[in-house]
Design a protein around this motif. Sequence first.
Motif, PDB file in Angstrom:
ATOM      1  N   PRO A 184      31.115  41.045 -86.970  1.00  0.00           N
ATOM      2  CA  PRO A 184      30.035  40.089 -87.250  1.00  0.00           C
ATOM      3  C   PRO A 184      30.022  38.996 -86.190  1.00  0.00           C
ATOM      4  O   PRO A 184      30.968  38.860 -85.409  1.00  0.00           O
ATOM      5  N   ALA A 188      27.031  36.494 -89.434  1.00  0.00           N
ATOM      6  CA  ALA A 188      25.929  37.436 -89.656  1.00  0.00           C
ATOM      7  C   ALA A 188      26.439  38.869 -89.527  1.00  0.00           C
ATOM      8  O   ALA A 188      27.129  39.197 -88.555  1.00  0.00           O
ATOM      9  N   PRO A 189      26.114  39.744 -90.476  1.00  0.00           N
ATOM     10  CA  PRO A 189      26.605  41.123 -90.442  1.00  0.00           C
ATOM     11  C   PRO A 189      26.027  41.900 -89.259  1.00  0.00           C
ATOM     12  O   PRO A 189      24.915  41.622 -88.806  1.00  0.00           O
ATOM     13  N   PRO A 190      26.765  42.899 -88.764  1.00  0.00           N
ATOM     14  CA  PRO A 190      26.311  43.674 -87.601  1.00  0.00           C
ATOM     15  C   PRO A 190      25.496  44.899 -87.989  1.00  0.00           C
ATOM     16  O   PRO A 190      25.754  45.531 -89.020  1.00  0.00           O
ATOM     17  N   GLN A 191      24.527  45.222 -87.163  1.00  0.00           N
ATOM     18  CA  GLN A 191      23.770  46.469 -87.287  1.00  0.00           C
ATOM     19  C   GLN A 191      23.674  47.110 -85.913  1.00  0.00           C
ATOM     20  O   GLN A 191      23.159  46.488 -84.968  1.00  0.00           O
ATOM     21  N   VAL A 214      24.369  45.542 -80.558  1.00  0.00           N
ATOM     22  CA  VAL A 214      24.397  45.202 -81.979  1.00  0.00           C
ATOM     23  C   VAL A 214      23.446  44.035 -82.231  1.00  0.00           C
ATOM     24  O   VAL A 214      23.333  43.123 -81.399  1.00  0.00           O
ATOM     25  N   THR A 215      22.776  44.075 -83.348  1.00  0.00           N
ATOM     26  CA  THR A 215      21.951  42.942 -83.771  1.00  0.00           C
ATOM     27  C   THR A 215      22.549  42.348 -85.041  1.00  0.00           C
ATOM     28  O   THR A 215      23.131  43.068 -85.861  1.00  0.00           O
ATOM     29  N   HIS A 216      22.427  41.033 -85.185  1.00  0.00           N
ATOM     30  CA  HIS A 216      23.004  40.313 -86.324  1.00  0.00           C
ATOM     31  C   HIS A 216      21.927  39.442 -86.952  1.00  0.00           C
ATOM     32  O   HIS A 216      21.235  38.704 -86.246  1.00  0.00           O
ATOM     33  N   LYS A 217      21.821  39.542 -88.263  1.00  0.00           N
ATOM     34  CA  LYS A 217      20.851  38.719 -88.980  1.00  0.00           C
ATOM     35  C   LYS A 217      21.358  38.514 -90.394  1.00  0.00           C
ATOM     36  O   LYS A 217      21.511  39.473 -91.154  1.00  0.00           O
ATOM     37  N   GLU A 224      17.796  35.691 -85.296  1.00  0.00           N
ATOM     38  CA  GLU A 224      18.444  36.938 -84.864  1.00  0.00           C
ATOM     39  C   GLU A 224      19.390  36.680 -83.697  1.00  0.00           C
ATOM     40  O   GLU A 224      19.063  35.949 -82.768  1.00  0.00           O
ATOM     41  N   ASN A 226      21.809  38.878 -80.904  1.00  0.00           N
ATOM     42  CA  ASN A 226      22.145  40.193 -80.349  1.00  0.00           C
ATOM     43  C   ASN A 226      23.432  40.092 -79.547  1.00  0.00           C
ATOM     44  O   ASN A 226      23.695  39.065 -78.894  1.00  0.00           O
ATOM     45  N   SER A 227      24.223  41.132 -79.597  1.00  0.00           N
ATOM     46  CA  SER A 227      25.497  41.125 -78.875  1.00  0.00           C
ATOM     47  C   SER A 227      25.773  42.490 -78.277  1.00  0.00           C
ATOM     48  O   SER A 227      25.192  43.503 -78.689  1.00  0.00           O
TER      49      SER A 227
END
Length: 321
Positions: A184, A188-191, A214-217, A224, A226-227
Amino acid sequence: LGGHVTALRTDGAHLACIGCGDNSLRVLDLMHREHRQHCWVVWKGLRTAITSLAAAPGRSVWGYGLQDGSFGAIAVNATDGPGSVEPLCNRSHPGPVSSLCWLQLELSATSPLQAEDVAGAAPASESGKKGRGKKKADDKKGAGAECRNLLKGLGLVSVSAGHKVLVTPASSDSSASVALKLLPMCGAPPQPLAAVVWSLNVSGKPVSILVVAVTHKAREDSVEINSLQLFQEEAGGATPGELRCVAALPAEGLDGGVAAMSLWSPPVSEPGSSEQFCRIACGTNKGGLVVLRLQWPPPAAATQAAQSPDAAGLPGPWPTE
């Protein structure tokens, strides 16, 4: 072709694989232009349309991902065309497989990769040349074993955008997929969105680094983030295909999240070179294009963020070019 094109890749040499809307795979030999209208067709074992393809580096094998979230491999050579479909997943993604890549894994002492294993497909192709396109029942039994034998030391990384990343050691008889543990950022959780592999030479030894966008929201109405997160195989890990995050930093300019990634790295002039870098081109869902520069070893801020993902505050981003 059988309907619209759902995926298209080349092996960088002379073969192209095309996924089609009729749940088939077309394999085309680009070196025989006089027969360019002819290609092999694979459909048995493909339950839904192919959504992603990836050629295994240095092997006559391709990975495929399907609309229903399943994935696998298929042996392909220019002499006899494709073999039978070999499913690799003991667990499927909840959504379509959006991207695939092959990762070099440490070989176990009990199954070392021999040179003849990689080149072994050539004699087999010659022996089957007369019966091109006609497979015996006994041949099908050994097709899966031959395909997995060619994949010794490789893992298939499959991504379902917005869901998860699975790493599947492809050479074992029962491929157990391992879910990647994304970090995270700012709570914010990762997707996951996409992944590529960065091949390095560290102290004269080949090393594969998995780079995941990865996007985090935290919520629908939140900002948003992004990483890019870098993963490496766990040294001495008990579970094959288990990776750990070694670096993570935000990535600026990726509004809407990454839709596609492509990596370029210069040839290593000195195998013992301590510093290496790569450039990653990221296309976004909002029509943007950003080029990021990654270095190895990673900057201290990136390794610290990987070790303390719950730390307050947002670390500095990866540099852009």
